[in-house]
Design a protein around this motif. Structure first.
Motif, PDB file in Angstrom:
ATOM      1  N   PHE A  89       0.790  -1.222   0.000  1.00 22.71           N
ATOM      2  CA  PHE A  89       0.000   0.000   0.000  1.00 22.71           C
ATOM      3  C   PHE A  89       0.830   1.284   0.000  1.00 22.71           C
ATOM      4  O   PHE A  89       0.373   2.295  -0.512  1.00 22.71           O
ATOM      5  N   VAL A  90       2.018   1.283   0.623  1.00 26.09           N
ATOM      6  CA  VAL A  90       2.865   2.485   0.610  1.00 26.09           C
ATOM      7  C   VAL A  90       4.268   2.117   0.137  1.00 26.09           C
ATOM      8  O   VAL A  90       5.205   2.085   0.934  1.00 26.09           O
ATOM      9  N   PRO A  91       4.437   1.806  -1.165  1.00 30.54           N
ATOM     10  CA  PRO A  91       5.752   1.346  -1.649  1.00 30.54           C
ATOM     11  C   PRO A  91       6.867   2.361  -1.399  1.00 30.54           C
ATOM     12  O   PRO A  91       8.013   1.966  -1.162  1.00 30.54           O
ATOM     13  N   ALA A  92       6.543   3.675  -1.397  1.00 31.54           N
ATOM     14  CA  ALA A  92       7.586   4.681  -1.186  1.00 31.54           C
ATOM     15  C   ALA A  92       8.175   4.544   0.215  1.00 31.54           C
ATOM     16  O   ALA A  92       9.394   4.603   0.406  1.00 31.54           O
ATOM     17  N   LEU A  93       7.295   4.335   1.213  1.00 27.20           N
ATOM     18  CA  LEU A  93       7.756   4.170   2.598  1.00 27.20           C
ATOM     19  C   LEU A  93       8.591   2.903   2.729  1.00 27.20           C
ATOM     20  O   LEU A  93       9.642   2.892   3.386  1.00 27.20           O
ATOM     21  N   SER A  94       8.141   1.835   2.057  1.00 28.80           N
ATOM     22  CA  SER A  94       8.869   0.576   2.100  1.00 28.80           C
ATOM     23  C   SER A  94      10.272   0.754   1.545  1.00 28.80           C
ATOM     24  O   SER A  94      11.244   0.226   2.089  1.00 28.80           O
ATOM     25  N   ALA A  95      10.394   1.555   0.462  1.00 28.26           N
ATOM     26  CA  ALA A  95      11.712   1.773  -0.136  1.00 28.26           C
ATOM     27  C   ALA A  95      12.615   2.557   0.807  1.00 28.26           C
ATOM     28  O   ALA A  95      13.806   2.263   0.928  1.00 28.26           O
ATOM     29  N   SER A  96      12.050   3.574   1.515  1.00 29.07           N
ATOM     30  CA  SER A  96      12.939   4.400   2.331  1.00 29.07           C
ATOM     31  C   SER A  96      13.256   3.754   3.683  1.00 29.07           C
ATOM     32  O   SER A  96      14.294   4.031   4.259  1.00 29.07           O
TER      33      SER A  96
END
Lengths: 207, 196
Positions: A89-96
């Motif tokens: 659901f929040v791929p950007a958060l997962s990446a950071s």
């Protein structure tokens, strides 16, 4: 101990990362921005809450000798769920946040609360304890991240208000994490010492 | 050559403690004396190498072929926890002097996020361009990372021994001043930034 005390002791007096010095790795690593700090705090709070609930429910079933492996399996299950949910659901958060989401498994706060509180207390108290500790952890993450993001990137939650030329880059890099964490911890301890001294003085006068 | 670059990168440039923030708990917890720090470092070298060898093998021959990589976190932490227990039992029987030296640190390593962190990290990125995921590369990388861990914790313990004698404000005593010292040490390690 009253219910209110169980909930609020994690906020300040027994704050996991500022007073008990638990969960230092994520505290240092994810506090480059306030958004990351909130994401990490929410993920850890969820894992803490769920594992506390399940462990306090199962505390009579789990044999005492193998309790630590059992706790770790329960915690790892919830961490995997959180990891997959964030990826979805929040791929950007997962990446950071990267490797630090699966690493909630070995976060001493979660196992520490399971061992020290949830395995000895009822469900409702464990829920309050998990929530309180999780919120306390999130507060300290946000505190450190605010200082680092404002000084290092000139921004708050991604909104830049100091031009890039005037930023002190060292605060978003590795050394800044250690230094800001050290100073905030010293400040909180100083304030707690002061409050304690005042309380004692008051007691002495009352006597 | 590429192996040497990978090792220098893991030991100095991307030091596991001071740049990647893994394994901070033992870094703050057992760094009061140089001798205990060295013992902890040796125990980490031992366990991290073994653990990464086992988890990388599992990843290659079990998790990837059966497409169950979503079980990675659970499988790895269980393997590491049981491995540490096993190492403790085997050491006690086979080499009592080594057990005397490392024994106290072994239980602490289960919750050392550096071990699990490295085991997960080697499965996520290509360590040497063009090699893909390889067990040999992963294990070598783990050895290098553990050497970097030992280096950082021993230097830090040396600094902390001196800090004991310094007169500082009450609130700063203990962990806060240690963290600030670690920050300055991290700044020194930034000097290696463009080495590789």
């Amino acid at each position: 101990m009253s219910k209110w005390n169980i909930l609020t002791k994690g906020f300040f007096k027994e704050n996991p990362s500022l007073i008990l010095v638990l969960g230092t790795c994520p505290t240092l690593a994810v506090t480059t921005s306030v958004n990351n700090a909130i994401g990490m705090g929410a993920a850890t709070t969820f894992v803490l809450l769920m594992s506390n609930i399940l462990i306090s429910l199962l505390k009579n079933v789990i044999p005492d000798k193998v309790r630590i492996p059992c706790f770790i399996v329960i915690i790892a299950t919830f961490v995997s769920m959180v990891d997959l949910l964030i990826q979805g659901f929040v791929p950007a958060l997962s990446a950071s946040l990267g490797v630090f989401i699966p690493l909630i498994v070995v976060n001493c706060i979660v196992l520490g609360r399971a061992e020290a509180f949830a395995s000895k207390n009822g469900v409702w108290d464990s829920i309050l304890d998990g929530l309180g500790m999780g919120i306390g952890f999130t507060i300290s993450l946000i505190l450190i991240a605010t200082v680092r993001e404002v000084l290092g990137a000139g921004a708050f939650m991604g909104h830049q208000f100091i031009p890039a030329d005037y930023n002190i880059l060292i605060f978003v890099l590795a050394p800044g994490a250690f230094i800001v964490y050290g100073f905030i911890m010293a400040l909180v301890r100083h304030i707690l010492n002061k409050v304690e001294a005042k309380r004692k003085a008051k007691c002495a006068v009352a006597k | 050559m590429e192996y040497i670059l990978m090792i220098i990168g893991a030991v100095l440039v991307n030091n596991i403690i001071l740049v990647q923030f893994l394994g901070i708990c033992p870094f703050l917890g057992v760094s009061n004396k140089v001798s205990t720090a060295l013992g902890m470092g040796m125990a980490v070298v031992f366990v991290m190498t073994l653990a990464t060898l086992v988890t990388a093998t599992l990843q290659k021959y079990v998790l990837l072929p059966f497409q169950i990589t979503y079980l990675q976190t659970i499988v790895f932490i269980l393997v590491i926890a049981s491995l540490v227990q096993m190492v403790e039992i085997v050491l006690k029987k086979v080499s009592p002097p080594l057990y005397q030296a490392l024994g106290v640190f072994l239980p602490l390593i289960t919750t050392n996020c550096a071990v699990l962190g490295v085991a997960i990290k080697v499965t996520e990125q290509e360590l040497i361009k063009g090699h893909g995921f390889s067990i040999l590369d992963s294990t070598l990388y783990a050895v290098a990372v553990a050497i970097g861990f030992t280096l950082a914790i021993v230097i830090f313990a040396g600094l902390r021994e001196q800090l004991e004698l310094v007169d500082i404000p009450k609130g700063m005593k203990g962990v806060p001043i240690a963290l600030i010292t670690a920050g300055i040490l991290a700044m020194a390690f930034m000097g290696f930034a463009n080495l590789v």
